[in-house]
Design a protein around this motif. Structure first.
Motif, PDB file in Angstrom:
ATOM      1  N   TYR A  86      44.076  47.191  33.672  1.00 34.11           N
ATOM      2  CA  TYR A  86      44.705  46.874  34.962  1.00 34.11           C
ATOM      3  C   TYR A  86      45.823  47.866  35.247  1.00 34.11           C
ATOM      4  N   TRP A  88      47.888  47.627  37.994  1.00 33.60           N
ATOM      5  CA  TRP A  88      48.934  47.060  38.836  1.00 33.60           C
ATOM      6  C   TRP A  88      49.999  46.299  38.069  1.00 33.60           C
ATOM      7  N   GLU A 118      50.144  41.183  49.083  1.00 35.79           N
ATOM      8  CA  GLU A 118      48.984  41.779  48.394  1.00 35.79           C
ATOM      9  C   GLU A 118      49.199  41.751  46.885  1.00 35.79           C
ATOM     10  N   ARG A 122      47.116  40.010  43.705  1.00 38.57           N
ATOM     11  CA  ARG A 122      46.622  40.814  42.581  1.00 38.57           C
ATOM     12  C   ARG A 122      47.217  40.348  41.261  1.00 38.57           C
TER      13      ARG A 122
END
Length: 140
Positions: A86, A88, A118, A122
């Motif tokens: 990942y 993020w 957003e 996520r």
């Protein structure tokens, strides 16, 4: 009074009928907390900290799980694996021996609401998807 970026984000949440807690911290970062139930975790509490300059924020999910001393190496290994999976969110074991998820971002008054919303989605998804991997490491 809440910072411009904090206000924009909370107004956005209001528009989507999402419950949250917001706190102004005079001279420090404003704080917004949003709680969700998820598939793998009963409760995920996402904490947003909006910087005084209204140009950046931090997103944290604290206390994902408590880590006994003897399991820290296994959990750190999972954190490293997740860093590859990942982009993020990063995970680490904090000073209280708890797993924390974090993200730091750049925003301004115009981008605060959509960017933070957003990243809320996520981060929620990534934390929930990662939870079983942490549990497997803790219980093996």
């Amino acid at each position: 009074m809440l910072l411009k970026t904090t206000r924009r984000f909370t107004e956005y949440l209001d528009g989507k009928d999402i419950k949250y807690t917001a706190k102004e911290n005079e001279g420090k970062s404003d704080w917004v907390s949003v709680k969700y139930s998820a598939e793998n975790m009963e409760s995920i509490n996402l904490s947003f900290f909006f910087d005084q300059d209204c140009q950046s924020f931090a997103l944290r999910v604290f206390s994902i799980a408590k880590v006994p001393q003897n399991k820290i190496p296994a959990i750190l290994s999972v954190c490293n694996e997740l860093a590859n999976d990942y982009r993020w969110v990063r995970f680490y074991v904090d000073k209280d021996s708890e797993i924390t998820a974090s993200y730091d971002g750049v925003i301004d008054g115009d981008t605060a609401a959509p960017v933070c919303f957003e990243l809320l989605g996520r981060t929620l998804s990534i934390v929930d998807e990662s939870y079983p991997r942490f549990m497997k490491a803790l219980w093996s």
